[in-house]
Design an enzyme around this catalytic site. Structure first.
Site, PDB file in Angstrom:
ATOM      1  CD  GLU A   1      11.864  76.565 139.656  1.00  0.00           C
ATOM      2  OE1 GLU A   1      12.999  77.055 139.398  1.00  0.00           O
ATOM      3  OE2 GLU A   1      11.265  76.847 140.883  1.00  0.00           O
TER       4      GLU A   1
ATOM      5  CE  LYS B   1      11.181  71.407 142.730  1.00  0.00           C
ATOM      6  NZ  LYS B   1      10.455  71.887 141.609  1.00  0.00           N
TER       7      LYS B   1
ATOM      8  NE  ARG C   1       6.630  72.892 151.592  1.00  0.00           N
ATOM      9  CZ  ARG C   1       6.894  73.387 150.317  1.00  0.00           C
ATOM     10  NH1 ARG C   1       6.503  74.532 149.946  1.00  0.00           N
ATOM     11  NH2 ARG C   1       7.726  72.510 149.695  1.00  0.00           N
TER      12      ARG C   1
HETATM   13  P1  ATP Z   1      10.541  72.454 146.641  1.00  0.00           P
HETATM   14  O1  ATP Z   1      10.229  73.107 147.954  1.00  0.00           O
HETATM   15  O2  ATP Z   1      10.365  71.024 147.088  1.00  0.00           O
HETATM   16  O3  ATP Z   1      11.604  72.954 145.916  1.00  0.00           O
HETATM   17  P2  ATP Z   1       8.580  73.901 145.010  1.00  0.00           P
HETATM   18  O4  ATP Z   1       7.318  74.410 145.643  1.00  0.00           O
HETATM   19  O5  ATP Z   1       9.728  74.716 144.879  1.00  0.00           O
HETATM   20  O6  ATP Z   1       9.052  72.559 145.799  1.00  0.00           O
HETATM   21  P3  ATP Z   1       7.419  73.578 142.487  1.00  0.00           P
HETATM   22  O7  ATP Z   1       7.900  72.646 141.193  1.00  0.00           O
HETATM   23  O8  ATP Z   1       7.388  74.906 142.475  1.00  0.00           O
HETATM   24  O9  ATP Z   1       8.256  73.152 143.630  1.00  0.00           O
HETATM   25  O10 ATP Z   1       5.964  72.948 142.935  1.00  0.00           O
HETATM   26  C1  ATP Z   1       5.121  72.947 142.138  1.00  0.00           C
HETATM   27  C2  ATP Z   1       3.863  73.039 142.690  1.00  0.00           C
HETATM   28  O11 ATP Z   1       3.665  71.955 143.898  1.00  0.00           O
HETATM   29  C3  ATP Z   1       3.502  74.151 143.649  1.00  0.00           C
HETATM   30  O12 ATP Z   1       2.261  74.765 143.423  1.00  0.00           O
HETATM   31  C4  ATP Z   1       3.845  74.073 145.285  1.00  0.00           C
HETATM   32  O13 ATP Z   1       3.093  74.680 145.748  1.00  0.00           O
HETATM   33  C5  ATP Z   1       3.408  72.284 145.196  1.00  0.00           C
HETATM   34  N1  ATP Z   1       4.150  71.862 146.227  1.00  0.00           N
HETATM   35  C6  ATP Z   1       5.547  71.647 146.306  1.00  0.00           C
HETATM   36  N2  ATP Z   1       5.689  71.201 147.494  1.00  0.00           N
HETATM   37  C7  ATP Z   1       4.775  70.775 148.191  1.00  0.00           C
HETATM   38  C8  ATP Z   1       4.298  70.224 149.303  1.00  0.00           C
HETATM   39  N3  ATP Z   1       5.391  69.713 150.248  1.00  0.00           N
HETATM   40  N4  ATP Z   1       2.952  69.999 149.755  1.00  0.00           N
HETATM   41  C9  ATP Z   1       2.129  70.349 149.043  1.00  0.00           C
HETATM   42  N5  ATP Z   1       2.273  71.151 147.523  1.00  0.00           N
HETATM   43  C10 ATP Z   1       3.791  71.264 147.344  1.00  0.00           C
HETATM   44 MG    MG Z   2       8.858  76.671 143.611  1.00  0.00          MG
END
Ligand code: ATP
Ligand code: MG
Length: 570
Positions: free
Chosen positions: A45, A281, A271
């Site tokens: 995102e 984020k 994760r």
């Molecule tokens: P955050 O929790 O930091 O806001 P998010 O999951 O909302 O992260 P996205 O931009 O939606 O952020 O993530 C893009 C991809 O990265 C998704 O497939 C998500 O599952 C993966 N991802 C995000 N954080 C992690 C993590 N800590 N470990 C592994 N994969 C991750």
């Molecule tokens: Mg997300």
């Protein structure tokens, strides 16, 4: 279609640890599923910079595509109109490329599918599987029930197809203000899975979108958008983190109702969490906007741009992700493992140099005033291909303040009054006098050198244990050096929800040293050049602040894992 590679997708001769996702793909290939295709995607995102957790997902998705000769798409999940920014999209693309991956032509935005998503929603309505609900957000929460109690059906659940079509089209036409109506999937208000209790799939937002402008005032929700985007791109394996496990039934439900090109398989993995930092984020944005760090790429940040600026290499991060592995259960990885990976890479890749962080002047009284010698030193002790460098030596030098003690303890083998030490690549010297300033502080050491010891042991067989680094006062180049420590003092700064995690920020995470001196060969350092400063650690010329005439180095990591020792002592 190319042949898939050997089991686990690894190159012959190269061993890649297997994991449960590779096992699933191997089975699928064996069963002839997806016509032998492997297509994954990385779907960020664009609402922040990527962090090391994302690197795990990138290495996994792009790594599978590479190993199975498949494809990995980069897709911006830009369904949320007010949060996304172009700056974030650019940084994300830069970071993925920097890590060493390439999506080629497979570059997409969820917003590309807004028209199709709308058509699919009409389709659901026509099938009686979606309805316009006019409950307020608060009422909807109330009707939703809890984990223990079933939800109640919305009074709008049985609107006719015609009424739903009419209302949804008018929602799209902008006739209603935000929050007045939503489109909901008509599934099961009594489902034990809350995600299936008639989830919202469209809401009204009178908001500019950074790509579609004011074309839309209704926006599709993530769960509805994601599965359809995957299907439209003919993704085969849709890999996401564990928190989406409970969303999988909804992912499958949506695709089962619609005439989509394929039905990708959602697979969840744990994760990445790392101690002494935060990987969310939302929290990282807070650190940036609150001025707790200097920006997204502050070298203390766990963002890829921060880690990069700190001096980490792409290969060290890929190795780290490989070592962490892919699991089904959440865990927390020790920051020491990341540091191990960068040491392992830089040990063989970084040229050596001498730099003095806290200089103490040293005068060799028996060395001629205007004599200069040049020592040829290898750039790397085990890699002759890296060549040599020239280090000038003269009467006045600087050594590290820490390398001298007036009243040393037993195990101190460095310089002390009356003691001998070897200057790296040069001579053995002996301290004969300590010169003090007006306030009693040590300002200079007087020494004598043994001219017979250049590059060889003393002829009389006396033992000199210590070797210290130094720079020539006349030739050294000034530098600023930034030392970093962990961003938080607590292993899990977010564990205790009753206190703000920011109270656990480490007040000593940055130390700026302005009076440093480095050997003259470093005058040519350009941004992102990496060195091992002998005995001190690995340092990287700052990506932005290091310029001709102004040397600025960031310490990437110390030579040894000093934290492990501290932890043991506690
Ligand atoms: P955050 O929790 O930091 O806001 P998010 O999951 O909302 O992260 P996205 O931009 O939606 O952020 O993530 C893009 C991809 O990265 C998704 O497939 C998500 O599952 C993966 N991802 C995000 N954080 C992690 C993590 N800590 N470990 C592994 N994969 C991750
Ligand atoms: Mg997300």
């Amino acid at each position: 279609m190319e042949e898939p590679k050997t089991k686990n997708g690894s190159e012959a001769g190269e061993s890649r640890p297997g994991n449960f996702i590779r096992a699933i793909i191997d089975e699928d290939l064996k069963a002839g599923k997806n016509d032998g295709r492997v297509v994954t995607r990385f779907p960020p995102e664009p609402n922040g910079y990527l962090h090391i957790g994302h690197a795990k997902s990138i290495c996994l998705n792009f790594g599978l595509a590479r190993d199975y000769r498949g494809k990995c798409h980069l897709r911006f999940d830009d369904t949320n109109p007010c949060k996304e920014e172009v700056e974030y999209e650019e940084s994300i693309q830069n970071d993925v490329r920097w890590l060493g991956f390439d999506w080629g032509e497979n570059f997409f935005h969820a917003s590309d599918y807004f028209p199709q998503l709308y058509e699919y929603a009409l389709d659901l309505i026509r099938q009686g599987k979606a309805y316009v609900c006019s409950l307020s957000a608060e009422q909807m929460r109330d009707y939703r029930g809890t984990l223990r109690e079933p939800g109640r059906e919305s009074p709008y659940r049985d609107r006719s197809v015609e009424e739903n079509l009419d209302l949804f089209q008018r929602m799209k036409a902008g006739e209603f203000p935000d929050g007045t109506h939503v489109l909901r999937a008509r599934i099961d208000m009594a489902s034990p899975n809350l995600n299936l209790r008639d989830p919202v799939i469209y809401r009204i937002r009178h908001e500019e979108h950074h790509r579609t402008g004011d074309q839309w005032v209704i926006y599709p929700m993530y769960d509805y958008t994601h599965c359809i985007s995957d299907a439209l791109e003919r993704i085969t394996h849709s890999i996401c983190t564990l928190e989406f496990e409970d969303h999988r039934p909804l992912y499958d439900w949506v695709l089962d109702q619609l005439d989509v090109p394929c039905h990708p398989q959602q697979i969840e993995f744990a994760r990445l969490n790392i101690n002494y930092t935060v990987l969310s984020k939302r929290r990282l944005i807070e650190l940036v906007t609150g001025g707790f760090v200097s920006g997204w790429d502050d070298p203390r940040m766990p963002t890829l741009s921060g880690i990069r600026r700190r001096g980490y290499t792409p290969v060290s991060i890929r190795n780290f992700c490989e070592k962490v592995g892919v699991a089904k259960r959440d865990s927390c990885v020790d920051m020491g493992l990341l540091e191990f990976c960068i040491r392992e890479d830089l040990e063989q890749a970084a040229p050596r140099a001498m730099g003095v962080l806290r200089p103490l002047k040293l005068v060799i009284e028996n060395y001629p005033e205007d004599q200069v010698e040049e020592f040829e030193a290898p750039c790397h002790p085990n890699d002759p291909a890296m060549g040599t460098r020239t280090i000038p030596f003269c009467r006045e030098l600087f050594i590290e303040r820490d390398d001298f003690m007036e009243d040393p303890p037993k195990k101190f083998f460095r310089l002390a009054p009356g003691r001998e030490v070897r200057l790296r690549y040069a001579y053995i010297i002996k301290c004969t006098e300590v010169i003090r300033g007006a306030h009693g502080e040590i300002v200079e050491l007087r020494c004598v050198y043994d001219p017979e010891t250049r590059g060889s042991a003393p002829a009389d067989g006396r033992k000199v244990k210590g070797i210290i680094h130094w720079v020539s006062a006349r030739h050294a180049v000034a530098a600023e050096v930034r030392l970093y420590d962990r961003l938080f003092v607590k292993e899990d700064p977010c564990a205790d929800k009753s206190v703000d995690y920011k109270t656990h920020l480490n007040p000593h995470s940055l130390e700026v040293l302005t009076g440093c001196l480095v050997e003259p060969s470093l005058a040519k350092a350009v941004p992102e050049n990496r060195y091992q400063f002998e005995r001190l650690g690995y340092f990287c010329a700052d990506r932005w602040d290091c310029k001709p005439g102004r040397l600025v180095f960031n310490r990437t990591v110390t030579l040894k894992d000093t934290w492990a020792k501290i932890d043991k002592k506690d």
